[in-house]
Each structure stands twice: as C-alpha cells, then as structure tokens.
Design a protein around this motif. Structure first.
Motif, PDB file in Angstrom:
ATOM      1  N   ARG A 143       0.831  -1.205   0.000  1.00  0.00           N
ATOM      2  CA  ARG A 143       0.000   0.000   0.000  1.00  0.00           C
ATOM      3  C   ARG A 143       0.868   1.259   0.000  1.00  0.00           C
ATOM      4  O   ARG A 143       0.635   2.185  -0.763  1.00  0.00           O
ATOM      5  N   TYR A 144       1.908   1.296   0.837  1.00  0.00           N
ATOM      6  CA  TYR A 144       2.788   2.467   0.883  1.00  0.00           C
ATOM      7  C   TYR A 144       3.592   2.628  -0.403  1.00  0.00           C
ATOM      8  O   TYR A 144       3.810   3.747  -0.874  1.00  0.00           O
ATOM      9  N   LEU A 145       4.025   1.517  -0.989  1.00  0.00           N
ATOM     10  CA  LEU A 145       4.732   1.604  -2.269  1.00  0.00           C
ATOM     11  C   LEU A 145       3.813   2.125  -3.376  1.00  0.00           C
ATOM     12  O   LEU A 145       4.236   2.942  -4.208  1.00  0.00           O
ATOM     13  N   ARG A 146       2.586   1.661  -3.380  1.00  0.00           N
ATOM     14  CA  ARG A 146       1.621   2.137  -4.370  1.00  0.00           C
ATOM     15  C   ARG A 146       1.434   3.647  -4.244  1.00  0.00           C
ATOM     16  O   ARG A 146       1.432   4.368  -5.238  1.00  0.00           O
ATOM     17  N   GLU A 147       1.329   4.148  -3.024  1.00  0.00           N
ATOM     18  CA  GLU A 147       1.175   5.589  -2.796  1.00  0.00           C
ATOM     19  C   GLU A 147       2.451   6.341  -3.166  1.00  0.00           C
ATOM     20  O   GLU A 147       2.394   7.423  -3.744  1.00  0.00           O
ATOM     21  N   PHE A 148       3.596   5.739  -2.855  1.00  0.00           N
ATOM     22  CA  PHE A 148       4.867   6.349  -3.229  1.00  0.00           C
ATOM     23  C   PHE A 148       4.944   6.541  -4.746  1.00  0.00           C
ATOM     24  O   PHE A 148       5.273   7.629  -5.233  1.00  0.00           O
ATOM     25  N   PHE A 149       4.632   5.498  -5.501  1.00  0.00           N
ATOM     26  CA  PHE A 149       4.705   5.600  -6.962  1.00  0.00           C
ATOM     27  C   PHE A 149       3.663   6.570  -7.516  1.00  0.00           C
ATOM     28  O   PHE A 149       3.937   7.310  -8.459  1.00  0.00           O
TER      29      PHE A 149
END
Length: 168
Positions: A143-149
């Motif tokens: 979830r955090y990686l998705r938001e980061f990208f």
C-alpha cells in the motif's frame, strides 16, 4: 478554450465556485470558509491519510491552522465530514479520504493556480510513503509503495526517475 492556461484558470474558478463554495462548503460560515477550503485542499493531495499525516500536512502546508496539541487534530476529520460531507473513512485504504469528485476539483485548482505547492505536496507525500514502505512488510508495504509511486508520478521532476525506481 480549456487548452489555454488563462481559460483553464477561469474554468477552474467557475467550477470551484459552483461545486466547492456553493455546494460542499455551503454550510460553512464566512469566518471559517477559508480555513475549510484550505484544509480540504491540503488533505486532497493524499489519496488517503491518517491522523499523523493530517497533522504533518497541516503544520507544513497550512501552518496558520496549526493546533496547540496533537490531540486537537483528532476532531478535524469529524468536523470536516459533518460540515462538508466530503470526507470519509476508507476501509480498503485504511485511512480517511476526501471524496474523489471534490478531491479531483481541488487538486486541479491547486495544480493550475499553485503548481509549486502542488508538486511540493506530492514530493512530501512520496518521501513519507517511501519511508513508511521501508519500515513495514506485507500488504502495508504494498500500500505504501503504491502511494509512493502515485505521488512520484504526479511530479514531472520525479517522473523521469520512475524507471530506475522500478528496477531497484
């Protein structure tokens, strides 16, 4: 002509006045109008946020609305939702979110009228999500990686770095 910058500003002004000011913020008293408009705009940048992120964003991007105590921030989501009806809890994203139509209008307004702040917000959110992704594992990390990208892709200065980030 929506392709012209000057016309885009006029169109956004009309949309914000009719949808946000007359609709979403219709119940807000004149003395509080700028506060609610600013808070909704800042909180529209993340696709979801928790109380810690809410506090960080307000203190960094709307310091005039900084509260004395961290506990004071707990009531902001409820206040925003009661008066605007545009904020809700998202189970799938594990956080609060500004409803998509309102969020999209406010982001478009910020991108056109305050591009530096728009990109700075996305850079801040990309860094925060990258940091959080390094600290957790499993579905939270995804979830955090998705938001980061997502936030990285919203910033043209960072967008060119995406291929390298994806390879790493």
């Amino acid at each position: 002509d929506p392709r012209k910058t000057s016309d885009q500003k006029q169109l956004v002004k009309i949309i914000v006045e009719r949808v946000i000011d007359r609709g979403v913020l219709a119940k807000v008293e004149d003395l509080e109008l700028e506060r609610y408009r600013t808070l909704l705009s800042v909180l529209s940048a993340p696709r979801r946020f928790n109380l810690a992120m809410l506090q960080d964003l307000i203190e960094q991007y709307s310091p005039q609305y900084k509260l004395e105590s961290s506990l004071g921030y707990i009531g902001i989501p409820k206040q925003l939702d009661e008066i605007t009806g545009a904020l809700s809890w998202s189970m799938s994203r594990s956080g609060f979110r500004v409803d998509a139509p309102v969020r999209n209008v406010l982001l478009l307004k910020m991108k056109i009228e305050q591009p530096d702040e728009f990109y700075a917000l996305h850079r801040t959110l990309a860094r925060a999500n990258e940091k959080l992704a390094r600290e957790v594992s499993g579905s939270d990390r995804v979830r955090y990686l998705r938001e980061f990208f997502y936030h990285t892709a919203c910033d043209p200065d960072q967008e060119s770095q995406l291929p390298g980030l994806l390879e790493a």
